[in-house]
Write a protein that holds these residues in place. Structure first.
Motif, PDB file in Angstrom:
ATOM      1  N   ASP A 143       0.831  -1.211   0.000  1.00 48.47           N
ATOM      2  CA  ASP A 143       0.000   0.000   0.000  1.00 48.47           C
ATOM      3  C   ASP A 143       0.860   1.254   0.000  1.00 48.47           C
ATOM      4  N   HIS A 144       1.887   1.236  -0.827  1.00 45.64           N
ATOM      5  CA  HIS A 144       2.753   2.411  -0.976  1.00 45.64           C
ATOM      6  C   HIS A 144       3.203   2.445  -2.434  1.00 45.64           C
ATOM      7  N   HIS A 145       2.971   3.550  -3.124  1.00 42.90           N
ATOM      8  CA  HIS A 145       3.082   3.587  -4.579  1.00 42.90           C
ATOM      9  C   HIS A 145       4.009   4.700  -5.059  1.00 42.90           C
ATOM     10  N   VAL A 200       9.510   8.356  -5.621  1.00 39.48           N
ATOM     11  CA  VAL A 200       8.539   8.120  -4.554  1.00 39.48           C
ATOM     12  C   VAL A 200       8.786   9.034  -3.359  1.00 39.48           C
ATOM     13  N   ASN A 201       7.671   9.509  -2.788  1.00 41.63           N
ATOM     14  CA  ASN A 201       7.657  10.082  -1.447  1.00 41.63           C
ATOM     15  C   ASN A 201       6.312   9.733  -0.850  1.00 41.63           C
ATOM     16  N   THR A 202       6.085  10.191   0.379  1.00 41.17           N
ATOM     17  CA  THR A 202       4.881   9.770   1.073  1.00 41.17           C
ATOM     18  C   THR A 202       3.833  10.883   1.021  1.00 41.17           C
ATOM     19  N   HIS A 203       2.746  10.612   0.306  1.00 38.82           N
ATOM     20  CA  HIS A 203       1.723  11.640   0.074  1.00 38.82           C
ATOM     21  C   HIS A 203       1.053  12.054   1.388  1.00 38.82           C
ATOM     22  N   SER A 204       0.805  11.031   2.249  1.00 42.52           N
ATOM     23  CA  SER A 204      -0.035  11.298   3.439  1.00 42.52           C
ATOM     24  C   SER A 204       0.627  12.261   4.422  1.00 42.52           C
TER      25      SER A 204
HETATM   26  C1  LIG Z   1      -5.676   4.832   0.942  1.00 39.21           C
HETATM   27  C2  LIG Z   1      -4.265   4.343   0.712  1.00 39.21           C
HETATM   28  O1  LIG Z   1      -3.911   3.447   1.743  1.00 39.21           O
HETATM   29  C3  LIG Z   1      -3.287   5.511   0.769  1.00 39.21           C
HETATM   30  O2  LIG Z   1      -3.703   6.499  -0.142  1.00 39.21           O
HETATM   31  C4  LIG Z   1      -1.844   5.092   0.418  1.00 39.21           C
HETATM   32  C5  LIG Z   1      -1.726   4.588  -1.004  1.00 39.21           C
HETATM   33  N1  LIG Z   1      -0.343   4.665  -1.511  1.00 39.21           N
HETATM   34  C6  LIG Z   1       0.497   5.633  -1.084  1.00 39.21           C
HETATM   35  N2  LIG Z   1       1.653   5.854  -1.708  1.00 39.21           N
HETATM   36  C7  LIG Z   1       2.476   6.865  -1.346  1.00 39.21           C
HETATM   37  N3  LIG Z   1       3.621   7.078  -2.015  1.00 39.21           N
HETATM   38  N4  LIG Z   1       2.160   7.657  -0.325  1.00 39.21           N
HETATM   39  C8  LIG Z   1       1.035   7.526   0.390  1.00 39.21           C
HETATM   40  O3  LIG Z   1       0.790   8.287   1.347  1.00 39.21           O
HETATM   41  C9  LIG Z   1       0.136   6.454   0.031  1.00 39.21           C
HETATM   42  N5  LIG Z   1      -0.995   6.231   0.690  1.00 39.21           N
END
Ligand SMILES: C[C@H](O)[C@H](O)[C@H]1CNC2=NC(N)=NC(=O)C2=N1
Length: 103
Positions: free
Chosen positions: A57-59, A73-77
């Motif tokens: 769950d990291h893209h 890649v970085n962390t969107h959240s």
């Molecule tokens: C809902 C889902 O779990 C989130 O949106 C995940 C999906 N993949 C993600 N990928 C990345 N790179 N950062 C995130 O914060 C992230 N959050």
């Protein structure tokens, strides 16, 4: 729990064990470019990376070229900062890259 952004020292320390990966400070992300002998090798690695990303769950953003695959890649959240999740994904991708003929 939201992952904490890594300090510059922590990022540099992680990169020391990730040959070929760079920290794009301007865009605040980790990136790597792989090259291949054949286009289909690059394309096959995209599918494998996509599976790993769904499992974790990291893209990352993936850019498929003629015989290259770009990963960034970085962390969107946490607002697009580099966290341990990005380092962990980079390590997973590095583990599978050689079997795909990635250089
Ligand atoms: C809902 C889902 O779990 C989130 O949106 C995940 C999906 N993949 C993600 N990928 C990345 N790179 N950062 C995130 O914060 C992230 N959050």
């Amino acid at each position: 729990m939201a992952p904490q952004p890594l300090t510059p020292e922590e990022i540099e320390s992680a990169l020391a064990e990730l040959p070929g990966w760079e920290w794009d400070r301007e865009r605040n992300l980790l990136k790597r470019s792989y090259s291949f002998a054949r286009h289909l090798q690059a394309a096959a690695m995209v599918i494998h990376v996509a599976r790993i990303q769904d499992e974790s769950d990291h893209h990352a953003d993936l850019l498929l070229g003629y015989n290259t695959l770009g990963v960034s890649v970085n962390t969107h959240s946490v607002g697009g900062k580099v966290t341990e999740r990005d380092v962990r994904l980079a390590r997973r991708i590095e583990e599978i890259a050689p079997a795909h003929g990635a250089r």
